[in-house]
Structures are given as structure tokens and as C-alpha cells.
Enzyme design. Structure first.
Site, short mmCIF file in Angstrom:
data_model
loop_
_atom_site.label_atom_id
_atom_site.label_comp_id
_atom_site.label_asym_id
_atom_site.label_seq_id
_atom_site.Cartn_x
_atom_site.Cartn_y
_atom_site.Cartn_z
N VAL A 14 0.92 -1.06 -0.31
CA VAL A 14 -0.32 0.10 -0.39
C VAL A 14 0.21 0.84 0.22
O VAL A 14 0.55 1.63 -0.80
CB VAL A 14 -1.35 -0.22 1.15
N ASP A 32 10.29 3.54 6.08
CA ASP A 32 9.94 1.84 6.53
C ASP A 32 11.64 1.64 7.56
O ASP A 32 12.56 1.86 7.70
CB ASP A 32 10.12 0.83 5.40
N ARG A 37 14.53 -3.27 3.15
CA ARG A 37 13.58 -3.17 1.48
C ARG A 37 14.04 -1.45 1.04
O ARG A 37 14.08 -1.14 0.46
CB ARG A 37 11.79 -3.01 2.50
N THR A 91 -2.83 -4.16 9.41
CA THR A 91 -3.43 -3.98 10.37
C THR A 91 -3.98 -5.50 10.77
O THR A 91 -5.23 -6.17 10.02
CB THR A 91 -4.68 -3.33 10.27
N THR A 126 -6.59 -0.64 7.73
CA THR A 126 -7.72 -1.11 7.74
C THR A 126 -8.03 -1.24 8.98
O THR A 126 -7.54 -2.06 9.87
CB THR A 126 -8.58 -1.97 6.55
N CYS A 266 -6.71 -7.94 3.18
CA CYS A 266 -8.27 -7.49 3.64
C CYS A 266 -9.45 -8.57 3.84
O CYS A 266 -9.35 -8.46 4.86
CB CYS A 266 -8.90 -6.61 2.09
N ARG A 337 0.74 -13.32 1.38
CA ARG A 337 0.16 -12.70 3.63
C ARG A 337 -0.76 -13.30 2.89
O ARG A 337 -1.98 -13.21 2.48
CB ARG A 337 -0.08 -11.18 3.45
#
Length: 426
Positions: A14, A32, A37, A91, A126, A266, A337
Site C-alpha cells: 500500500v 520503513d 527494504r 493491521t 483498515t 483484506c 500474506r
């Protein structure tokens, strides 16, 4: 007027596309804590494949003092002079499907340490309604020593990124925005409006914006649960579920959902956030949790259907060699994920089946770290008793399945894309 400088906290699926987009118009710092990364991104490569190397390299800068562009950094000093902070951390839920807000707390502490008077913190993660103001704001106040809605302000603009989707990119997805006061809501909306070509929708409150996001994925989850249940029923009847859905889909208002494994960051997670909050308020959400239970059961169901198919073909299940095509949670992206393919694998192993995983999209080291599973990124040269196509990667469409099958081998099609090549499908 103070010149806008944006800090994006969290550079995953995201955060990076958003930071890249902000970098085309504003001085932007992507922060980050993962130094590996950051090194990867600053070298001009994104392993998530959400931003192409060419596009990323076109916006990258090497100096925090340069004008517009994106600097990726693991040093919080580089975000000290930002006046907009956008938090895009994950989250997740724990093993009992309870919301884990630790990433939000930690990122709020990071922002709180550099927060100044007049700054605006926007959350994109979220959450259930109330998290931004009831959970994150107190952390910002405690760490910064500043007062909410007097010294600093917050907003909420839920992410709508679809991993691996090169058509619905971040700038082409309409953005819901909100702020802790009407004036801040307008500022947040103006900020996003300046980069989102699809437009924005300014919600009246932060809680409304939070609720809008969590029900988007809950609605999708429930609809998929419905067709998954239909698949179970029609399989018992000997009816092809995909044929039924195609016929029903000729009506203009029939929703085109398909059965499958529901994983990812999600749809397989967000309904639990809403359910948790509802239960705290004394309400037991029946439909939301029923949908979750059914979708979470599909891994075991697929495994049992594969075993039944093997038994019908007189294949000895214990010790059988099975090739699993794909382990990502969706096609044509490396995102593993919360993938539910692991549920299928776990249940097959409990039957004594030896599972070989082939997925050309994944980072095998990441899969090993997350799930303890070995994954091949090159097609093995051997024959199998059973093949399960769990993910419809484009590479699989041209596979010669016959070359991978033993004489009486079976093919199970989770995604319903193999046609006559499959012996059975979900």
C-alpha cells in the site's frame, strides 16, 4: 502558505505505490523500519512488483533537501520536517482472529516523536470504527506532548489497493477521505484530490470513513461465502457450479462472484475487525462470522475433495506425490500474506500426501520464513499422482499437465480455469 512535505510510514504493497504517487507532486519521504527494504527501493527495485523499476527510478531522489520526488529511508530524522504523515502499516489478526493493533501503535509512536504544531496525521490502515481517534490519537498525544485538534490533527483515508492489479492503480481508485474537524477534512481531501485522478469522497467523520472500508471487504467476504456454500451443495448434486453461475449471471443484477479460497491482507482479515468491535458492544454478528467460518473452512474442503478424487482413481493416498500449482493468495502477484493455499497443504499432509509446491512468482525464502514450507520457483521435472491448481498464474495456462501426470493421476482445479483438463473443480 507552508510548502507541503509528505511522510509515508510503511512501504509495503500500500505505502510504496502511494509514496511514489505523492513523489510526483510533492517532496515525499517514504519511511520503513526494514532497512533491507529501504536499500532495495533506493536501488530502484520493488520486490512486491507493485511499482515497476522504471517508474520507481523516475521518481527517486537521493537527497532529503531536493525538491519534489521520493526519498526512501529507515532514519526517522528524514521525516522530522514533514507536515503530512500518512500511515500505511498492516493491521493483521492473531491466531484467534483478534485484531492486532501493534503496528499502528508503533508507527504512531514513530510519528509522535517528530510531530509538530499544525501537522496532520492520516491513517490508511483498515480498522474498526474508532481506532484512529480512540487508539492512535492517545499515542500521538502521549509521545509528542501535543494536544489533539489544538496542536495537531488527524484524518482517515482507507487504502483500496488491489495487489497485482495493473489496471486499478492507486490514482485510478476513488479515494474516501475524512478529517478530525471539517477544516482538516477539506485539507486532507484537497491533498488526495491533487494526485488521485479518479476523484475523492469526503466522508462527514473519521468513523464513517473507517466503517466504509471495513464493510467493503466484509460484503465481498459474505458474497464469496455464499457461492462457496453453493459449490458444496452443487457438488453433492453433481452439478457444475460454474455452469450454474454463468447461467444465473445472464440476469442484469446478478453479482458475478466465484467460489475459491479467501485469503490475503483484506477480505480474509477485515471482517474480524468489525466483528470484534460489535462483540465489545454486546452484539454478536451472525452473518459476518458465518461467512468467515465458511470461507475459513474451504482449505480443508478442497483437500478432502482432492483425496476423494484420488481414492476414486485407486491412487494410494498415503505417500502419494502431489504438485501444488501456486501458493500466493491471488494470481499474478508475489503476495503470500494470509494465503489459504497453506490450509489445503496442511490438510493434505495430514492425509499423508507428499506436497511439492511450485510458484514462479514467490520469494521462496519469504514462504519458508512465514509458513515453514519449501517452494520451487522452477517447474520440477517429475510426474505426480495428483495436481492441484490453486492459483491461476498466467504461467500455468501454458503448462503441459499431461507431462506432469502419472498414468492414473488426477487434476483438481480450485479456480475453475482448466476446463476439460481438470477431473474436478471447486
Amino acid at each position: 502558505m507552508t510548502k507541503i512535505k509528505v511522510g509515508v510510514i510503511g512501504l509495503g504493497y500500500v505505502g510504496l505505490p502511494l509514496a511514489r504517487l505523492f513523489g510526483t507532486k510533492y517532496n515525499t519521504v517514504g519511511f520503513d523500519i526494514n532497512e533491507k527494504r529501504i536499500a532495495e527501493l533506493q536501488s530502484g527495485t520493488d520486490s512486491t512488483l507493485e511499482v515497476s523499476d522504471e517508474v520507481l527510478q523516475g521518481v527517486l531522489k537521493t537527497d532529503n533537501n531536493e525538491l519534489n520526488g521520493l526519498l526512501c529511508s529507515a532514519d526517522s530524522k528524514d521525516i522530522e520536517d514533514c507536515n503530512y504523515y500518512i500511515v500505511t502499516v498492516p493491521t493483521p489478526v492473531d491466531k484467534n482472529n483478534r485484531p492486532v493493533l501493534t503496528p499502528l501503535y508503533k508507527s504512531s509512536e514513530t510519528v509522535g516523536k517528530v510531530l509538530k504544531k499544525g501537522d496532520i496525521v492520516v491513517y490508511e490502515s483498515t480498522v474498526y470504527p474508532g481506532v484512529t481517534e480512540d487508539e492512535c490519537v492517545p499515542v500521538l498525544e502521549r509521545v509528542s506532548g501535543l494536544k489533539f485538534n489544538i496542536d495537531f490533527f488527524v484524518g482517515y483515508s482507507p487504502e483500496r489497493i488491489n495487489p497485482g492489479d495493473k489496471e486499478h492503480t492507486v490514482e485510478k481508485i476513488l479515494k474516501v477521505t475524512s478529517g478530525s474537524t471539517p477544516e482538516i477534512g477539506k485539507k486532507v481531501d484537497d491533498l488526495y484530490s491533487s494526485i488521485i485522478t479518479a476523484g475523492t469522497h469526503l466522508a462527514p467523520t473519521i468513523k464513517v470513513a473507517e466503517a466504509s472500508k471495513v464493510i467493503e471487504n466484509s460484503q465481498r467476504d459474505i458474497n464469496i461465502a455464499f457461492v462457496n456454500e453453493l459449490a458444496k451443495i452443487f457438488n453433492l448434486m453433481g452439478i457444475n457450479t460454474h455452469d450454474v453461475l454463468e447461467a444465473a449471471g445472464t440476469k442484469w443484477n446478478f453479482l458475478p462472484f466465484r467460489p475459491g479460497l479467501v485469503g490475503g491482507h483484506c477480505i480474509g482479515v477485515d471482517p474480524y475487525y468489525l466483528a470484534q468491535k460489535a462483540q465489545e458492544l454486546g452484539y454478536h454478528p451472525e452473518i459476518i462470522l458465518a461467512g468467515r467460518r465458511l470461507n475459513d473452512s474451504m482449505g480443508a474442503y478442497v483437500a478432502s475433495e482432492v483425496v476423494k478424487l484420488m481414492l476414486k482413481n485407486d491412487i494410494k493416498v498415503k505417500g502419494a506425490q502431489l504438485l501444488m500449482l501456486g501458493i500466493t493468495f491471488k494470481e499474478n502477484c508475489p503476495d503470500v500474506r494470509n494465503t489459504k493455499v497453506t490450509d489445503v497443504i496442511k490438510n493434505l499432509k495430514e492425509f499423508g500426501v507428499n506436497v511439492t509446491i511450485y510458484d514462479p512468482w514467490v520469494n521462496a525464502t519469504e514462504v519458508k520464513h512465514e509458513y515453514g514450507l519449501e517452494t520451487l520457483t522452477e517447474l520440477p521435472r517429475k510426474k505426480y499422482d495428483a495436481i492441484v491448481q490453486a492459483v491461476s498464474h498466467k504461467e500455468f495456462s501454458s503448462l503441459n499437465l499431461d507431462a506432469l501426470k502419472k498414468d492414473n493421476a488426477v487434476v483438481y482445479d480450485v479456480k475453475g480455469v482448466l476446463g476439460s483438463k481438470a477431473d474436478a473443480k471447486l
